[in-house]
Design an enzyme around this catalytic site. Structure first.
Site, PDB file in Angstrom:
ATOM      1  N   HIS A   1       0.851  -1.192   0.000  1.00  0.00           N
ATOM      2  CA  HIS A   1       0.000   0.000   0.000  1.00  0.00           C
ATOM      3  C   HIS A   1       0.891   1.248   0.000  1.00  0.00           C
ATOM      4  O   HIS A   1       2.013   1.219   0.524  1.00  0.00           O
ATOM      5  CB  HIS A   1      -0.903   0.020   1.239  1.00  0.00           C
ATOM      6  CG  HIS A   1      -2.026  -0.972   1.167  1.00  0.00           C
ATOM      7  ND1 HIS A   1      -3.023  -1.039   2.118  1.00  0.00           N
ATOM      8  CD2 HIS A   1      -2.301  -1.938   0.257  1.00  0.00           C
ATOM      9  CE1 HIS A   1      -3.876  -2.004   1.787  1.00  0.00           C
ATOM     10  NE2 HIS A   1      -3.465  -2.570   0.666  1.00  0.00           N
TER      11      HIS A   1
ATOM     12  N   GLU B   1       0.831   3.901   1.725  1.00  0.00           N
ATOM     13  CA  GLU B   1       1.256   4.379   3.051  1.00  0.00           C
ATOM     14  C   GLU B   1       2.452   3.590   3.580  1.00  0.00           C
ATOM     15  O   GLU B   1       3.370   4.157   4.175  1.00  0.00           O
ATOM     16  CB  GLU B   1       0.113   4.240   4.066  1.00  0.00           C
ATOM     17  CG  GLU B   1      -1.144   5.017   3.750  1.00  0.00           C
ATOM     18  CD  GLU B   1      -2.180   4.158   3.026  1.00  0.00           C
ATOM     19  OE1 GLU B   1      -1.812   3.465   2.049  1.00  0.00           O
ATOM     20  OE2 GLU B   1      -3.345   4.171   3.433  1.00  0.00           O
TER      21      GLU B   1
ATOM     22  N   CYS C   1      -6.221   1.786   5.636  1.00  0.00           N
ATOM     23  CA  CYS C   1      -6.809   0.527   6.104  1.00  0.00           C
ATOM     24  C   CYS C   1      -6.228   0.192   7.481  1.00  0.00           C
ATOM     25  O   CYS C   1      -5.373   0.904   7.992  1.00  0.00           O
ATOM     26  CB  CYS C   1      -6.479  -0.589   5.112  1.00  0.00           C
ATOM     27  SG  CYS C   1      -4.740  -1.087   5.141  1.00  0.00           S
TER      28      CYS C   1
HETATM   29 ZN   LIG Z   1      -3.441   0.164   3.671  1.00  0.00          ZN
END
Ligand SMILES: [Zn+2]
EC number: 3.5.4.33
Length: 149
Positions: free
Chosen positions: A56, A58, A86
């Site tokens: 991801h 991030e 998430c």
């Molecule tokens: Zn994530």
């Protein structure tokens, strides 16, 4: 003309990263990490490209920012991300002790808040900056994907 360094400016940079993900056929999520008005890390979702569910935007930006700073904690840093993180990414943000999280669109299904994940008590949260643009980009992606299948 000099552009002002504000939340909208940096979120636009995060959206530029999201566009890069879009062009690669990845779910368009993008991130920048900022300290003292300087971007020290950028990232976009690469889960398909890398065959890695942890890739991801991030997660990559947390690693890159820590590497830039030469320390594991992201104190004094602000993360701008185009979609609500998430639970995995929120967990990583917790450990990073990042000072500020600013996200654009909410993720009603997979967002960390829905899943009961807490950030570090020192992390300040702001949401809704350029939310419409971020969610339009996501919608455009899923419509295109549906039409290709
Ligand atoms: Zn994530």
């Amino acid at each position: 003309m000099l552009e002002p360094y504000n939340d909208e400016y940096f979120m636009r940079k995060a959206l530029e990263e999201a566009e890069k993900a879009f062009e690669r056929g990845e779910i368009p999520v993008g991130v920048v990490v900022v300290i003292n008005n300087q971007i020290i890390a950028r990232g976009h979702n690469l889960t398909e490209t890398l065959n890695d569910v942890t890739a991801h935007a991030e997660m990559q930006a947390i690693t890159a920012a820590a590497s830039f700073l030469g320390g594991k904690y992201l104190k004094g840093c602000s993360m701008y991300v185009s979609l609500e993180p998430c639970q995995m990414c929120a967990g990583a943000l917790y450990w990073s002790q990042i000072s500020k999280l600013i996200f654009a669109a909410e993720d009603q299904q997979r967002g960390y808040r829905k899943n009961g994940v807490k950030l570090h008590p020192k992390t300040e949260v702001k949401s809704g900056i350029l939310a419409q643009e971020a969610s339009n980009l996501l919608k455009r992606f899923f419509i295109q994907k549906r039409n290709l299948n």
